[in-house]
Design a protein around this motif. Structure first.
Motif, PDB file in Angstrom:
ATOM      1  N   ALA A  12      39.789  34.398  40.445  1.00  0.00           N
ATOM      2  CA  ALA A  12      41.117  34.104  40.817  1.00  0.00           C
ATOM      3  C   ALA A  12      42.063  33.866  39.400  1.00  0.00           C
ATOM      4  O   ALA A  12      43.038  33.125  39.670  1.00  0.00           O
ATOM      5  N   ASP A  13      41.802  34.308  38.356  1.00  0.00           N
ATOM      6  CA  ASP A  13      42.454  34.408  37.268  1.00  0.00           C
ATOM      7  C   ASP A  13      43.132  35.465  36.845  1.00  0.00           C
ATOM      8  O   ASP A  13      43.884  35.726  36.058  1.00  0.00           O
ATOM      9  N   ALA A  14      42.937  36.633  37.657  1.00  0.00           N
ATOM     10  CA  ALA A  14      43.722  37.843  37.611  1.00  0.00           C
ATOM     11  C   ALA A  14      44.161  38.441  38.914  1.00  0.00           C
ATOM     12  O   ALA A  14      43.301  37.902  40.068  1.00  0.00           O
ATOM     13  N   TRP A  15      44.900  39.343  39.093  1.00  0.00           N
ATOM     14  CA  TRP A  15      45.103  39.921  40.438  1.00  0.00           C
ATOM     15  C   TRP A  15      45.304  41.430  40.384  1.00  0.00           C
ATOM     16  O   TRP A  15      45.571  41.982  39.385  1.00  0.00           O
ATOM     17  N   PHE A  16      44.491  42.159  41.475  1.00  0.00           N
ATOM     18  CA  PHE A  16      44.438  43.521  41.436  1.00  0.00           C
ATOM     19  C   PHE A  16      45.497  44.059  42.457  1.00  0.00           C
ATOM     20  O   PHE A  16      45.327  43.359  43.607  1.00  0.00           O
ATOM     21  N   LEU A  17      46.193  45.174  42.230  1.00  0.00           N
ATOM     22  CA  LEU A  17      46.725  46.016  42.981  1.00  0.00           C
ATOM     23  C   LEU A  17      45.721  46.965  43.698  1.00  0.00           C
ATOM     24  O   LEU A  17      45.465  47.795  42.781  1.00  0.00           O
ATOM     25  N   LYS A  18      45.359  47.203  44.954  1.00  0.00           N
ATOM     26  CA  LYS A  18      44.585  48.253  45.160  1.00  0.00           C
ATOM     27  C   LYS A  18      44.938  48.993  46.286  1.00  0.00           C
ATOM     28  O   LYS A  18      45.767  48.698  47.092  1.00  0.00           O
ATOM     29  N   ILE A  19      44.407  50.504  46.294  1.00  0.00           N
ATOM     30  CA  ILE A  19      44.773  51.350  47.165  1.00  0.00           C
ATOM     31  C   ILE A  19      43.876  51.469  48.286  1.00  0.00           C
ATOM     32  O   ILE A  19      42.537  51.808  47.995  1.00  0.00           O
ATOM     33  N   GLU A  20      44.065  51.433  49.675  1.00  0.00           N
ATOM     34  CA  GLU A  20      43.117  51.552  50.520  1.00  0.00           C
ATOM     35  C   GLU A  20      41.974  50.462  50.289  1.00  0.00           C
ATOM     36  O   GLU A  20      40.902  50.466  50.888  1.00  0.00           O
ATOM     37  N   ASP A  21      42.133  49.272  49.672  1.00  0.00           N
ATOM     38  CA  ASP A  21      41.231  48.133  49.375  1.00  0.00           C
ATOM     39  C   ASP A  21      39.927  48.619  48.880  1.00  0.00           C
ATOM     40  O   ASP A  21      38.901  48.051  48.929  1.00  0.00           O
ATOM     41  N   VAL A  22      39.951  49.744  47.899  1.00  0.00           N
ATOM     42  CA  VAL A  22      38.853  50.181  47.361  1.00  0.00           C
ATOM     43  C   VAL A  22      38.799  50.111  45.908  1.00  0.00           C
ATOM     44  O   VAL A  22      38.449  48.914  45.362  1.00  0.00           O
ATOM     45  N   ALA A  23      39.565  50.889  45.085  1.00  0.00           N
ATOM     46  CA  ALA A  23      39.588  50.699  43.520  1.00  0.00           C
ATOM     47  C   ALA A  23      40.782  49.949  43.228  1.00  0.00           C
ATOM     48  O   ALA A  23      41.850  50.421  43.671  1.00  0.00           O
ATOM     49  N   PRO A  24      40.881  49.146  42.273  1.00  0.00           N
ATOM     50  CA  PRO A  24      42.129  48.604  41.628  1.00  0.00           C
ATOM     51  C   PRO A  24      42.821  49.578  41.037  1.00  0.00           C
ATOM     52  O   PRO A  24      42.362  50.333  40.257  1.00  0.00           O
ATOM     53  N   GLU A  25      44.104  49.730  41.309  1.00  0.00           N
ATOM     54  CA  GLU A  25      44.873  50.653  40.472  1.00  0.00           C
ATOM     55  C   GLU A  25      45.556  49.883  39.267  1.00  0.00           C
ATOM     56  O   GLU A  25      45.722  50.599  38.407  1.00  0.00           O
ATOM     57  N   LYS A  26      45.624  48.708  39.478  1.00  0.00           N
ATOM     58  CA  LYS A  26      46.335  48.153  38.261  1.00  0.00           C
ATOM     59  C   LYS A  26      45.902  46.462  38.409  1.00  0.00           C
ATOM     60  O   LYS A  26      45.484  46.224  39.411  1.00  0.00           O
ATOM     61  N   ASP A  27      45.807  45.767  37.041  1.00  0.00           N
ATOM     62  CA  ASP A  27      45.376  44.236  37.214  1.00  0.00           C
ATOM     63  C   ASP A  27      46.535  43.464  36.828  1.00  0.00           C
ATOM     64  O   ASP A  27      47.155  44.029  35.816  1.00  0.00           O
ATOM     65  N   PHE A  28      46.867  42.338  37.163  1.00  0.00           N
ATOM     66  CA  PHE A  28      47.820  41.447  36.624  1.00  0.00           C
ATOM     67  C   PHE A  28      47.421  40.288  36.194  1.00  0.00           C
ATOM     68  O   PHE A  28      46.672  39.548  36.885  1.00  0.00           O
ATOM     69  N   ASP A  29      48.168  39.533  35.349  1.00  0.00           N
ATOM     70  CA  ASP A  29      47.693  38.113  35.179  1.00  0.00           C
ATOM     71  C   ASP A  29      48.320  37.172  36.080  1.00  0.00           C
ATOM     72  O   ASP A  29      47.688  36.182  36.460  1.00  0.00           O
ATOM     73  N   LYS A  30      49.351  37.437  36.945  1.00  0.00           N
ATOM     74  CA  LYS A  30      50.141  36.687  37.740  1.00  0.00           C
ATOM     75  C   LYS A  30      50.395  37.254  39.094  1.00  0.00           C
ATOM     76  O   LYS A  30      50.455  38.611  39.384  1.00  0.00           O
ATOM     77  N   MET A  31      49.956  36.588  40.315  1.00  0.00           N
ATOM     78  CA  MET A  31      50.094  36.965  41.577  1.00  0.00           C
ATOM     79  C   MET A  31      51.185  37.804  41.815  1.00  0.00           C
ATOM     80  O   MET A  31      51.676  38.680  42.348  1.00  0.00           O
ATOM     81  N   ASP A  32      52.737  36.889  41.237  1.00  0.00           N
ATOM     82  CA  ASP A  32      53.805  37.568  41.586  1.00  0.00           C
ATOM     83  C   ASP A  32      54.113  38.750  41.187  1.00  0.00           C
ATOM     84  O   ASP A  32      54.842  39.684  41.665  1.00  0.00           O
ATOM     85  N   GLU A  33      53.577  39.059  40.089  1.00  0.00           N
ATOM     86  CA  GLU A  33      53.710  40.619  39.396  1.00  0.00           C
ATOM     87  C   GLU A  33      53.003  41.470  39.924  1.00  0.00           C
ATOM     88  O   GLU A  33      53.242  42.668  40.198  1.00  0.00           O
TER      89      GLU A  33
END
Length: 66
Positions: A12-33
């Motif tokens: 829980a020290d980085a956040w992922f934006l995933k498509i179809e909950d499979v592969a991460p598209e991007k990762d972010f340091d903050k949840m808001d981002e």
């Protein structure tokens, strides 16, 4: 309808934006981002849904884009 998710990594020290909950598209340091990026991607790819999880992997919000 495409589904996008914002989820934490296992520590829980980085956040992922995933498509179809499979592969991460991007990762972010903050949840808001990650949420803002998720909203933008979901808006651009209507119809779609964005599901947001907290640091405990519990759903805290869902947004649908038509």
């Amino acid at each position: 309808m495409k589904e996008y998710t914002v989820r934490p990594n296992k520590d829980a020290d980085a956040w992922f934006l995933k498509i179809e909950d499979v592969a991460p598209e991007k990762d972010f340091d903050k949840m808001d981002e990650a949420i803002e990026a998720g909203k933008q991607v979901a808006e651009e790819n209507k119809p779609s849904r964005l599901v947001i999880y907290n640091h405990l992997n519990q759903i805290v919000d869902e947004k649908t884009f038509h």
